[in-house]
Design a protein around this motif. Structure first.
Motif, PDB file in Angstrom:
ATOM      1  N   VAL A  55       0.858  -1.181   0.000  1.00 19.28           N
ATOM      2  CA  VAL A  55       0.000   0.000   0.000  1.00 19.28           C
ATOM      3  C   VAL A  55       0.892   1.227   0.000  1.00 19.28           C
ATOM      4  N   LEU A  56       0.726   2.083  -1.003  1.00 15.86           N
ATOM      5  CA  LEU A  56       1.428   3.360  -1.065  1.00 15.86           C
ATOM      6  C   LEU A  56       0.432   4.475  -0.783  1.00 15.86           C
ATOM      7  N   PHE A  57       0.869   5.456  -0.013  1.00 15.72           N
ATOM      8  CA  PHE A  57      -0.015   6.555   0.387  1.00 15.72           C
ATOM      9  C   PHE A  57       0.658   7.886   0.108  1.00 15.72           C
ATOM     10  N   SER A 300       3.721  -4.807   2.875  1.00 12.64           N
ATOM     11  CA  SER A 300       4.447  -3.573   3.120  1.00 12.64           C
ATOM     12  C   SER A 300       3.546  -2.370   2.895  1.00 12.64           C
ATOM     13  N   THR A 301       3.787  -1.313   3.669  1.00 14.76           N
ATOM     14  CA  THR A 301       3.183  -0.013   3.398  1.00 14.76           C
ATOM     15  C   THR A 301       4.312   0.988   3.225  1.00 14.76           C
ATOM     16  N   LEU A 302       4.087   1.948   2.339  1.00 15.83           N
ATOM     17  CA  LEU A 302       5.049   3.018   2.100  1.00 15.83           C
ATOM     18  C   LEU A 302       4.291   4.338   2.121  1.00 15.83           C
ATOM     19  N   LYS A 303       4.486   5.105   3.187  1.00 12.18           N
ATOM     20  CA  LYS A 303       3.855   6.421   3.319  1.00 12.18           C
ATOM     21  C   LYS A 303       4.800   7.437   2.696  1.00 12.18           C
ATOM     22  N   LEU A 304       4.470   7.882   1.485  1.00 14.39           N
ATOM     23  CA  LEU A 304       5.342   8.801   0.765  1.00 14.39           C
ATOM     24  C   LEU A 304       5.402  10.167   1.441  1.00 14.39           C
ATOM     25  N   ASN A 305       4.310  10.559   2.072  1.00 13.95           N
ATOM     26  CA  ASN A 305       4.305  11.787   2.861  1.00 13.95           C
ATOM     27  C   ASN A 305       3.116  11.738   3.819  1.00 13.95           C
TER      28      ASN A 305
END
Length: 440
Positions: A55-57, A300-305
């Protein structure tokens, strides 16, 4: 007591396995055990690559006029925000109209983000209470098969302040291990890399047979002579299969799924946080792909900002305004920033699609979801922007637009039930949803 009688009184059950570190191997039928160990329900067959979830945010939504997709005779067509995904149109889903009802009950930003992956009601007044997020629910079950149950990455530090009576912790975290515990966010690429690879010995470093030999010797002492011969023949056959798989692997042939890498193919990142946000995001994308490629993690999660983000983008020549303020106008610079975020998704997809896993690629065996806390910078959370890439192990029909805007039961959590189903995790209900999306 005879050896045979002793074997019959041993507390075996119908699902008897030889067990070792990270290994469970079913026993064949034996007359002195009267059991048959078969594959536990819900386990991925050894010849099939596992399904991964990422999940990308990115916070504050997207360009109001250029975030769109439509179906045509030529396939999916994308607005300018999604232009970086053009090469993946046949492996994409564009989903309209899903939302979290609880996100409409609080303030802007914090209460629109803190339950994004759970649909849970949020506590106000500076208190911290949300709900366990979908990635962590999967990590509690599906993640037990890997060294790292889930990888939670970020590119902007959390904000501990309070905004309009809600904690900004909600704006800073999309992954929650429990209703009161946001999952610790790793901002440092070197430490994220270490978490995946710092152990010298991992589960896959020993053969299956070597891992269970101690257990096999214990069981051998408690079974009949004829069954001892059967067990020896069984173990010899397992060794033979392992050796043939090893030989086939060296010749580039596929005989049972194995990770395409057994060690990282990139150097450990430098200490600290990269000053260039583009370098920071790209390192985190590489680490996520490495985690999947080595089967060190599958979630995995990746919080871009953050939502209400303070990031600036000098590498795009957009350094005059922070992300949050930029989101309030549909300018050409805002479009550039949106495209930059989707370039990260495209980069991950491109790397996974280059990894062949039998008849499918690693992208085909994954679900990559890009989402935000609101549709646009005007704080509209009555529908959420959702783009998915990957086929979930061949179980998702892609190249489509799904529109739920006219449906009454358009809970975002229905999508999460569908995604969990692709990973053989079926809780029945999740958040405010009681049924999955049949179309996903």
């Amino acid at each position: 007591m005879s050896q045979e009688r002793s074997a019959m009184s041993h507390p075996f059950d119908r699902r008897t396995f030889l067990r070792g570190v990270g290994v469970s191997m079913a026993l064949p039928w034996m007359e002195s055990l009267r059991v048959w160990g078969d594959q536990p329900k819900g386990r991925t067959a050894s010849s099939e690559a596992p399904v991964r979830l990422a999940v990308l945010f990115s916070g504050n939504g997207y360009h109001g006029k250029e975030f769109w997709a439509k179906e045509s005779a030529q396939g999916l067509e994308f607005g300018q925000v999604l232009a970086p995904l053009n090469e993946f149109r046949d492996k994409a889903l564009f989903i309209k109209g899903l939302y979290n009802e609880q996100a409409l009950k609080g303030n802007i930003h914090s209460s629109q983000t803190g339950n994004l992956l759970s649909g849970a009601p949020l506590a106000a007044g500076g208190e911290i209470h949300s709900g366990t997020s979908v990635d962590q629910l999967l990590a509690q079950t599906y993640g037990r098969s890997t060294k790292v149950p889930s990888l939670v990455l970020g590119c902007e530090a959390g904000n501990p302040s309070v905004h309009k009576n809600y904690s900004m912790i909600y704006s800073s975290h999309i992954s929650w291990s429990s209703p009161t515990t946001p999952t610790p966010l790793e901002l440092y690429p070197a430490l994220a890399f270490d978490r995946l690879f710092k152990d010298e010995v991992q589960k896959g470093d020993k053969s299956v047979l070597d891992a269970v030999l101690a257990d096999a010797r214990d069981i051998r002492r408690q079974i009949s002579t004829s069954d001892q011969r059967k067990l020896d023949e069984y173990l010899d056959s397992v060794r033979d299969v392992e050796e043939r798989i090893e030989s086939a692997g060296k010749q580039g042939e596929l005989q049972g799924w194995r990770p395409t890498l057994d060690k990282p193919n990139m150097p450990r990142p430098a200490e600290g946080i990269p000053q260039n946000i583009a370098d920071h995001m790209r390192l985190m994308c590489d680490i996520m792909v490495l985690g999947f490629q080595t089967d060190t993690t599958r979630i995995s999660t990746l919080k871009l900002n953050n939502d209400h983000s303070s990031l600036r983008f000098p590498h795009l020549n957009v350094d005059y305004m922070i992300h949050h303020l930029l989101s309030h106008s549909d300018t050409a610079d805002w479009l550039k920033v949106n495209q930059f975020f989707f370039e990260q998704l495209a980069y991950i997809a491109r790397k996974l699609d280059a990894i062949q896993e039998g008849e499918r690629t690693a992208l085909d065996n994954s679900m990559l979801m890009m989402c935000s806390s609101m549709m646009t910078g005007s704080h509209d959370a009555t529908q959420l922007p959702v783009v998915m890439l990957g086929k979930g192990g061949g179980k998702i029909k892609t190249g489509k637009v799904l529109d739920y805007r006219e449906q009454s039961n358009r809970q975002m959590c229905r999508l999460y039930l569908s995604m969990m189903d692709k990973m053989n995790v079926r809780p029945g209900t999740f958040g405010d949803a009681t049924e999955a999306l049949a179309e996903v």
